[in-house]
Design a protein around this motif. Structure first.
Motif, PDB file in Angstrom:
ATOM      1  N   VAL A  57       0.831  -1.206   0.000  1.00 18.41           N
ATOM      2  CA  VAL A  57       0.000   0.000   0.000  1.00 18.41           C
ATOM      3  C   VAL A  57       0.868   1.259   0.000  1.00 18.41           C
ATOM      4  N   ALA A  58       2.071   1.174   0.594  1.00 14.05           N
ATOM      5  CA  ALA A  58       2.986   2.320   0.535  1.00 14.05           C
ATOM      6  C   ALA A  58       3.452   2.567  -0.894  1.00 14.05           C
ATOM      7  N   VAL A  59       3.748   1.494  -1.607  1.00 14.23           N
ATOM      8  CA  VAL A  59       4.139   1.632  -3.015  1.00 14.23           C
ATOM      9  C   VAL A  59       2.990   2.216  -3.826  1.00 14.23           C
ATOM     10  N   LEU A  60       1.776   1.738  -3.562  1.00 15.56           N
ATOM     11  CA  LEU A  60       0.602   2.272  -4.257  1.00 15.56           C
ATOM     12  C   LEU A  60       0.421   3.755  -3.951  1.00 15.56           C
ATOM     13  N   GLY A  61       0.544   4.114  -2.674  1.00 17.67           N
ATOM     14  CA  GLY A  61       0.399   5.515  -2.307  1.00 17.67           C
ATOM     15  C   GLY A  61       1.434   6.398  -2.991  1.00 17.67           C
ATOM     16  N   LEU A  62       2.670   5.926  -3.083  1.00 18.33           N
ATOM     17  CA  LEU A  62       3.725   6.686  -3.753  1.00 18.33           C
ATOM     18  C   LEU A  62       3.417   6.837  -5.242  1.00 18.33           C
ATOM     19  N   LEU A  63       2.954   5.765  -5.875  1.00 14.24           N
ATOM     20  CA  LEU A  63       2.617   5.820  -7.294  1.00 14.24           C
ATOM     21  C   LEU A  63       1.501   6.836  -7.553  1.00 14.24           C
ATOM     22  N   LEU A  64       0.477   6.823  -6.703  1.00 15.19           N
ATOM     23  CA  LEU A  64      -0.626   7.767  -6.879  1.00 15.19           C
ATOM     24  C   LEU A  64      -0.175   9.200  -6.624  1.00 15.19           C
ATOM     25  N   TRP A  65       0.719   9.384  -5.674  1.00 10.46           N
ATOM     26  CA  TRP A  65       1.246  10.722  -5.392  1.00 10.46           C
ATOM     27  C   TRP A  65       2.004  11.279  -6.589  1.00 10.46           C
ATOM     28  N   VAL A  66       2.701  10.421  -7.309  1.00 12.64           N
ATOM     29  CA  VAL A  66       3.441  10.840  -8.491  1.00 12.64           C
ATOM     30  C   VAL A  66       2.490  11.131  -9.650  1.00 12.64           C
ATOM     31  N   LEU A  67       1.457  10.288  -9.814  1.00 11.97           N
ATOM     32  CA  LEU A  67       0.572  10.413 -10.965  1.00 11.97           C
ATOM     33  C   LEU A  67      -0.506  11.486 -10.803  1.00 11.97           C
ATOM     34  N   GLN A  68      -0.899  11.786  -9.586  1.00  6.71           N
ATOM     35  CA  GLN A  68      -2.035  12.681  -9.360  1.00  6.71           C
ATOM     36  C   GLN A  68      -1.881  14.042 -10.022  1.00  6.71           C
ATOM     37  N   PRO A  69      -0.713  14.692  -9.959  1.00  6.59           N
ATOM     38  CA  PRO A  69      -0.618  16.022 -10.572  1.00  6.59           C
ATOM     39  C   PRO A  69      -0.529  15.995 -12.099  1.00  6.59           C
ATOM     40  N   VAL A  70      -0.314  14.835 -12.683  1.00  2.00           N
ATOM     41  CA  VAL A  70      -0.090  14.732 -14.133  1.00  2.00           C
ATOM     42  C   VAL A  70      -1.430  14.657 -14.862  1.00  2.00           C
ATOM     43  N   ALA A  71      -1.606  15.515 -15.862  1.00  2.00           N
ATOM     44  CA  ALA A  71      -2.806  15.501 -16.720  1.00  2.00           C
ATOM     45  C   ALA A  71      -4.090  15.562 -15.900  1.00  2.00           C
ATOM     46  N   TYR A  72      -4.070  16.429 -14.897  1.00  2.00           N
ATOM     47  CA  TYR A  72      -5.246  16.643 -14.045  1.00  2.00           C
ATOM     48  C   TYR A  72      -5.737  15.361 -13.365  1.00  2.00           C
ATOM     49  N   GLY A  73      -4.828  14.454 -13.119  1.00  2.00           N
ATOM     50  CA  GLY A  73      -5.183  13.226 -12.433  1.00  2.00           C
ATOM     51  C   GLY A  73      -5.718  12.121 -13.306  1.00  2.00           C
ATOM     52  N   LEU A  74      -5.752  12.355 -14.627  1.00  2.00           N
ATOM     53  CA  LEU A  74      -6.305  11.335 -15.522  1.00  2.00           C
ATOM     54  C   LEU A  74      -5.458  10.067 -15.554  1.00  2.00           C
ATOM     55  N   LEU A  75      -4.149  10.220 -15.367  1.00  2.00           N
ATOM     56  CA  LEU A  75      -3.290   9.037 -15.357  1.00  2.00           C
ATOM     57  C   LEU A  75      -3.508   8.191 -14.102  1.00  2.00           C
ATOM     58  N   ALA A  76      -3.996   8.821 -13.030  1.00  2.00           N
ATOM     59  CA  ALA A  76      -4.244   8.077 -11.793  1.00  2.00           C
ATOM     60  C   ALA A  76      -5.556   7.296 -11.865  1.00  2.00           C
ATOM     61  N   LEU A  77      -6.467   7.703 -12.753  1.00  2.00           N
ATOM     62  CA  LEU A  77      -7.785   7.049 -12.810  1.00  2.00           C
ATOM     63  C   LEU A  77      -7.689   5.562 -13.124  1.00  2.00           C
ATOM     64  N   PRO A  78      -6.907   5.131 -14.137  1.00  2.00           N
ATOM     65  CA  PRO A  78      -6.804   3.683 -14.375  1.00  2.00           C
ATOM     66  C   PRO A  78      -6.238   2.913 -13.192  1.00  2.00           C
ATOM     67  N   VAL A  79      -5.312   3.540 -12.453  1.00  2.00           N
ATOM     68  CA  VAL A  79      -4.764   2.869 -11.265  1.00  2.00           C
ATOM     69  C   VAL A  79      -5.854   2.687 -10.221  1.00  2.00           C
ATOM     70  N   HIS A  80      -6.645   3.733  -9.990  1.00  2.00           N
ATOM     71  CA  HIS A  80      -7.773   3.629  -9.060  1.00  2.00           C
ATOM     72  C   HIS A  80      -8.699   2.491  -9.468  1.00  2.00           C
ATOM     73  N   LEU A  81      -9.032   2.445 -10.745  1.00  2.00           N
ATOM     74  CA  LEU A  81      -9.976   1.432 -11.231  1.00  2.00           C
ATOM     75  C   LEU A  81      -9.428   0.025 -11.049  1.00  2.00           C
ATOM     76  N   LEU A  82      -8.173  -0.177 -11.395  1.00  2.00           N
ATOM     77  CA  LEU A  82      -7.582  -1.506 -11.263  1.00  2.00           C
ATOM     78  C   LEU A  82      -7.507  -1.937  -9.803  1.00  2.00           C
ATOM     79  N   VAL A  83      -7.186  -1.013  -8.915  1.00  2.00           N
ATOM     80  CA  VAL A  83      -7.094  -1.347  -7.488  1.00  2.00           C
ATOM     81  C   VAL A  83      -8.468  -1.714  -6.940  1.00  2.00           C
ATOM     82  N   VAL A  84      -9.499  -0.961  -7.316  1.00  2.00           N
ATOM     83  CA  VAL A  84     -10.848  -1.267  -6.841  1.00  2.00           C
ATOM     84  C   VAL A  84     -11.290  -2.641  -7.332  1.00  2.00           C
TER      85      VAL A  84
END
Length: 278
Positions: A57-84
């Motif tokens: 979960v720490a690795v996941l949190g770090l990945l989301l922290w890196v992706l969130q500011p990129v492209a208004y968070g659109l790159l983080a959306l697929p990660v959210h979906l896959l995790v759910v």
């Protein structure tokens, strides 16, 4: 974004086989069994849980922290979906109940006992007790497979949803009694709030007075398990009668499933309203 992800998760679940391809636990379980039986960490269950749960979960949190500011968070959306999708429960609940429903409809109690033990892991001394256990199984599996996951995702994000599923896997598949006990304690804490919220939802979409009577004395209790509470609340809300052989017994499972669907619609409506207000 949370509400959009939850809608997409439902669509992906219904229209594709991504869930079955994504939910591969063999590697994680192999590491669990290796660490819990090893000479170094075999007697340190908290360390095993920390390594196998906190590290991912720490690795996941770090990945989301890196992706969130990129492209208004659109790159983080697929990660959210896959995790759910990964964090949802394992297997197809309705398909797993199919052989039991068919056997119960025929009145073949011997076949019912066989398929319940084979497919659901449930055993009982009589047909009536077996049906009650299957009803409880339906409510609990629906809660832990879906409701608990979407609650923690909507409240705290994918890190919390993944933490819940990994804790559940450790509690269900662990072989070290000390580790299983610790995982169950943590999972009990995770379940305390969402199971009571689901019980309140049952009151709103089912028999309000019956659920209120059941939950009144258990609402703040720490000792009652989530499975016991959701079983009491669900059966009260759906007004499940005494176990009966034949189609009437199968109808009780359909009634509980309809109750769960109404509760899911209520939760999604609540999520939508909350999203609009924010």
């Amino acid at each position: 974004m949370s509400f959009v992800v939850l809608l997409l998760a439902i669509l992906v679940e219904k229209l594709s086989g991504l869930r079955q391809r994504l939910q591969r636990d063999s590697g994680w379980l192999r590491e669990l069994h290796k660490l819990e039986s090893g000479p170094t960490l075999g007697h340190k269950p908290w360390w095993v849980l920390a390594i196998l749960i906190l590290f991912p979960v720490a690795v996941l949190g770090l990945l989301l922290w890196v992706l969130q500011p990129v492209a208004y968070g659109l790159l983080a959306l697929p990660v959210h979906l896959l995790v759910v999708i990964y964090s949802l429960g394992r297997g197809d609940l309705l398909a797993g109940l199919g052989p039991f429903r068919d056997a119960w409809r025929r009145g073949d109690l011997q076949a019912c006992a066989h398929v319940a033990e084979r497919d659901l892991g449930e055993t009982a001394d009589s047909g009536e007790q077996l049906l009650e256990k299957v009803q409880s199984h339906l409510l609990w599996q629906a809660y832990q497979s879906f409701f608990a996951v979407i609650f923690w995702y909507f409240l705290l994000g994918p890190v919390a949803a993944l933490s819940y599923r990994l804790l559940a896997l450790a509690a269900e598949h662990g072989r070290n009694p000390e580790l299983v006990e610790r995982a169950q304690q943590l999972r009990h804490a995770f379940d305390w709030l969402p199971v009571r919220l689901l019980g309140a939802s049952f009151a709103l979409v089912g028999n309000f007075a019956a659920v209120t009577r059941v939950m009144l004395h258990e609402l703040l209790s720490w000792d009652i398990s989530a499975q016991q509470l959701i079983n009491k609340a669900g059966c009260a809300a759906a007004e499940i009668p005494a176990p009966q052989a034949g189609p009437e017994g199968v109808a009780s499972l359909d009634t509980l499933w309809a109750l769960l669907l109404r509760a899911a619609v209520l939760w999604y409506a609540g999520f939508a309203v909350w999203t609009l207000l924010l």
